[in-house]
Design a protein around this motif. Structure first.
Motif, PDB file in Angstrom:
ATOM      1  N   VAL A  18       5.808  -9.957  -4.000  1.00 49.99           N
ATOM      2  CA  VAL A  18       6.444  -9.397  -2.738  1.00 49.99           C
ATOM      3  C   VAL A  18       6.645  -8.076  -3.181  1.00 49.99           C
ATOM      4  O   VAL A  18       6.175  -7.175  -2.508  1.00 49.99           O
ATOM      5  CB  VAL A  18       7.870 -10.230  -2.671  1.00 49.99           C
ATOM      6  N   ARG A  19       7.160  -7.705  -4.470  1.00 50.10           N
ATOM      7  CA  ARG A  19       7.487  -6.379  -4.838  1.00 50.10           C
ATOM      8  C   ARG A  19       5.851  -5.648  -4.767  1.00 50.10           C
ATOM      9  O   ARG A  19       5.969  -4.477  -4.427  1.00 50.10           O
ATOM     10  CB  ARG A  19       8.095  -6.293  -6.200  1.00 50.10           C
ATOM     11  N   MET A  24       2.785  -1.447  -2.584  1.00 52.09           N
ATOM     12  CA  MET A  24       1.444  -0.941  -1.802  1.00 52.09           C
ATOM     13  C   MET A  24       1.439  -0.394  -0.483  1.00 52.09           C
ATOM     14  O   MET A  24       0.721   0.531  -0.188  1.00 52.09           O
ATOM     15  CB  MET A  24       0.444  -2.101  -2.099  1.00 52.09           C
ATOM     16  N   LEU A  25       2.410  -0.960   0.210  1.00 42.74           N
ATOM     17  CA  LEU A  25       2.546  -0.403   1.375  1.00 42.74           C
ATOM     18  C   LEU A  25       3.394   0.872   1.386  1.00 42.74           C
ATOM     19  O   LEU A  25       3.644   1.168   2.745  1.00 42.74           O
ATOM     20  CB  LEU A  25       3.054  -1.609   2.356  1.00 42.74           C
ATOM     21  N   GLY A  26       4.072   1.083   0.644  1.00 41.16           N
ATOM     22  CA  GLY A  26       5.050   2.156   0.807  1.00 41.16           C
ATOM     23  C   GLY A  26       6.309   2.039   1.166  1.00 41.16           C
ATOM     24  O   GLY A  26       7.026   2.871   1.704  1.00 41.16           O
ATOM     25  N   MET A  27       6.649   0.636   1.332  1.00 37.83           N
ATOM     26  CA  MET A  27       7.830   0.152   2.123  1.00 37.83           C
ATOM     27  C   MET A  27       9.104   0.016   1.171  1.00 37.83           C
ATOM     28  O   MET A  27       8.859  -0.465  -0.020  1.00 37.83           O
ATOM     29  CB  MET A  27       7.702  -1.284   2.639  1.00 37.83           C
ATOM     30  N   SER A  28      10.213   0.428   1.584  1.00 40.14           N
ATOM     31  CA  SER A  28      11.388   0.337   0.669  1.00 40.14           C
ATOM     32  C   SER A  28      11.947  -1.059   0.622  1.00 40.14           C
ATOM     33  O   SER A  28      11.726  -1.782   1.828  1.00 40.14           O
ATOM     34  CB  SER A  28      12.445   1.394   1.174  1.00 40.14           C
ATOM     35  N   GLN A  29      12.642  -1.285  -0.108  1.00 35.88           N
ATOM     36  CA  GLN A  29      13.548  -2.534  -0.227  1.00 35.88           C
ATOM     37  C   GLN A  29      14.271  -2.754   1.262  1.00 35.88           C
ATOM     38  O   GLN A  29      14.451  -3.708   1.765  1.00 35.88           O
ATOM     39  CB  GLN A  29      14.484  -2.948  -1.458  1.00 35.88           C
ATOM     40  N   PHE A  98       1.066  -3.306 -13.912  1.00 41.83           N
ATOM     41  CA  PHE A  98       0.683  -2.076 -13.665  1.00 41.83           C
ATOM     42  C   PHE A  98       0.856  -1.382 -12.403  1.00 41.83           C
ATOM     43  O   PHE A  98       1.329  -0.586 -12.191  1.00 41.83           O
ATOM     44  CB  PHE A  98      -0.840  -1.898 -14.278  1.00 41.83           C
ATOM     45  N   LEU A  99       0.198  -2.367 -11.504  1.00 43.16           N
ATOM     46  CA  LEU A  99       0.221  -2.092 -10.117  1.00 43.16           C
ATOM     47  C   LEU A  99       1.581  -1.848  -9.443  1.00 43.16           C
ATOM     48  O   LEU A  99       1.849  -1.410  -8.346  1.00 43.16           O
ATOM     49  CB  LEU A  99      -0.639  -2.727  -9.305  1.00 43.16           C
ATOM     50  N   SER A 100       2.511  -2.879 -10.184  1.00 38.30           N
ATOM     51  CA  SER A 100       3.907  -3.078  -9.703  1.00 38.30           C
ATOM     52  C   SER A 100       4.675  -1.898  -9.963  1.00 38.30           C
ATOM     53  O   SER A 100       6.067  -1.844  -9.561  1.00 38.30           O
ATOM     54  CB  SER A 100       4.533  -4.252 -10.278  1.00 38.30           C
ATOM     55  N   SER A 101       4.321  -0.843 -11.142  1.00 37.43           N
ATOM     56  CA  SER A 101       5.029   0.152 -11.254  1.00 37.43           C
ATOM     57  C   SER A 101       4.883   1.296 -10.472  1.00 37.43           C
ATOM     58  O   SER A 101       3.789   1.334  -9.739  1.00 37.43           O
ATOM     59  CB  SER A 101       4.718   0.540 -12.838  1.00 37.43           C
ATOM     60  N   THR A 102       5.672   2.150 -10.364  1.00 35.13           N
ATOM     61  CA  THR A 102       5.632   3.322  -9.297  1.00 35.13           C
ATOM     62  C   THR A 102       4.337   4.257  -9.908  1.00 35.13           C
ATOM     63  O   THR A 102       3.421   4.945  -8.850  1.00 35.13           O
ATOM     64  CB  THR A 102       6.876   4.246  -9.517  1.00 35.13           C
ATOM     65  N   ASP A 103       4.341   4.410 -11.275  1.00 36.00           N
ATOM     66  CA  ASP A 103       3.253   5.387 -11.899  1.00 36.00           C
ATOM     67  C   ASP A 103       1.823   4.532 -11.510  1.00 36.00           C
ATOM     68  O   ASP A 103       1.018   5.296 -11.034  1.00 36.00           O
ATOM     69  CB  ASP A 103       3.411   5.622 -13.289  1.00 36.00           C
TER      70      ASP A 103
END
Length: 135
Positions: A18-19, A24-29, A98-103
């Motif tokens: 989910v995160r 990936m969509l740039g959506m906030s919690q 890796f893809l779940s991190s901001t960087d």
């Protein structure tokens, strides 16, 4: 005194997916929570796997994040592939982390916008050199 029960690995995996998709969509919690009619704190608990996501809520999340429900279970621990000896690929887990991190997400988004394959190859070589990895 009873000890706190650890989250189920499937709940943790689904939450991490989910995160991943939300990021990936740039959506906030907060935005996802608004779409579901819940608080961002509840989204945090879902993403950490500390709270389970019910079936109808998972369907709603899938709709908001524009993915099929099956997306959340890809490479999940205990799936049939794992029980047949294939197991969860550590490389896949590393990529998802890796893809779940901001960087990681920012780097990936920028990298895929580079159109010239030669430039992309040079960037990969640069990153490997900085990381001290020899071919």
């Amino acid at each position: 005194m009873p000890s706190k029960k650890a989250p189920n690995p499937i709940d943790v995996h689904v939450g991490s997916r989910v995160r991943l998709r939300r990021m990936m969509l740039g959506m906030s919690q907060e935005k996802l929570g608004e779409g579901l009619g819940i608080t961002f704190q509840q989204i945090q608990k879902y993403e950490k796997g500390t709270n389970r996501i019910g079936a109808s809520r998972l369907q709603h999340i899938a709709t908001l994040l524009k993915v099929p429900v099956a997306f959340f279970f890809e490479d999940a621990p205990g799936t049939p592939e794992e029980s047949h000896g294939i197991g969860e690929n550590p490389q896949t887990t590393y990529v998802v982390d890796f893809l779940s991190s901001t960087d990681g997400l920012a780097l990936n988004k920028a990298f895929v916008r580079i159109e010239d394959p030669k430039v992309r190859k040079k960037i990969v070589e640069l990153v490997k050199a900085v990381a001290g990895e020899d071919d």
